[in-house]
Design an enzyme around this catalytic site. Structure first.
Site, PDB file in Angstrom:
ATOM      1  N   SER A 142       0.860  -1.190   0.000  1.00 30.88           N
ATOM      2  CA  SER A 142       0.000   0.000   0.000  1.00 30.88           C
ATOM      3  C   SER A 142       0.886   1.225   0.000  1.00 30.88           C
ATOM      4  CB  SER A 142      -0.890   0.013   1.245  1.00 30.88           C
ATOM      5  OG  SER A 142      -1.524   1.259   1.394  1.00 30.88           O
ATOM      6  N   TYR A 166      -0.786  -0.594  11.044  1.00 27.10           N
ATOM      7  CA  TYR A 166      -1.010  -0.950   9.641  1.00 27.10           C
ATOM      8  C   TYR A 166       0.038  -0.367   8.696  1.00 27.10           C
ATOM      9  CZ  TYR A 166      -3.260  -1.579   5.122  1.00 27.10           C
ATOM     10  OH  TYR A 166      -3.517  -1.924   3.816  1.00 27.10           O
TER      11      TYR A 166
END
Length: 243
Positions: A142, A166
């Site tokens: 990501s 994350y």
């Protein structure tokens, strides 16, 4: 041993993972749908088959050694080898994740799935990948894992909110991808990290602006690289993502 290209996509029962499986299946490939939940996995396999995809279910919990080993055995029994592995399964760990307030257990849980899970599954599948003429590994990362973007003036717009579990898990995954690429140097294995963009999935409460199908496109591109393609790099639709 099957003459068709064989792929395994983890976390493939929904969202981006499902669309990656659908996209690879549309190429005429045989696709293993890796997922923990039996009911959701079977539903995804049936839906893919209805769309004409040669799909089969692969029970897989990426946080469990025995599950990864059993998945590798199932693929060996079903196909005899593996050509493409897409490590897509991931969790956010829940929000908020400010560093001053986060429970350290949250970080451990996220890293166990998003990083160690990728290593566990990749290593379990490597003997099968080495039987392929053109093995490919795609790690779904990501842009939140980009330190360049995280430290830029528009970080909130390009990498989302502060997320100490994350976001660093994706940075860690990028670093792991590089280490694999270094070890695989001189082999036929190409391994890259992919950013799908801000996709509307249950991972983000469906707040994303891209469809899962759009998010799957970069993984499909990297899964189908030619033998002289790049390795050890980080890509989104527009091209390389800065580390």
């Amino acid at each position: 041993m099957s003459e068709r290209t064989i792929a395994l996509v983890t976390g493939a029962n929904k969202g981006i993972g499902y669309e990656i499986a659908a996209g690879l299946g549309a190429l005429g490939w045989r696709v293993g749908v890796g997922a923990r939940d039996d009911r959701r996995r079977q539903a995804a396999v049936e839906k893919l088959r209805e769309a004409g995809v040669d799909a089969f279910g692969v029970p897989l919990d990426v946080t469990d050694d025995a599950s990864a080993a059993a998945a590798a055995q199932l693929i060996e029994d079903q196909a005899g080898r593996l050509d493409v592995l897409v490590n897509n399964a991931a969790i956010t760990g829940g929000m908020p994740q400010e560093p001053t307030r986060v429970d350290p257990a949250t970080i451990r849980t996220v890293v166990e799935t998003n990083v160690i899970g990728v290593i566990r599954v990749t290593n379990a599948m490597l003997p099968l990948l080495r039987l392929s003429a053109s093995p490919r590994i795609v790690n779904m990362s990501s842009s939140v894992g980009s330190l360049t973007r995280q430290s830029g003036p528009g970080a909130e717009q390009t990498t989302g909110p502060v997320a100490v579990a994350y976001a660093p898990s994706k940075t860690f995954l990028n670093a792991v991808t590089l280490q694999y690429a270094r070890e695989f140097r001189g082999t036929d294995i190409l391994i890259n990290a992919a950013c799908p963009g801000y996709v509307a999935t249950d991972l983000n409460g469906f707040r994303g602006v891209r469809t899962p199908e759009q998010g799957a496109a970069i993984a499909i591109k990297l899964a189908t690289l030619p033998d002289n393609g790049p390795t050890g790099q980080f890509f989104e639709d527009a091209g390389p993502v800065p580390w």
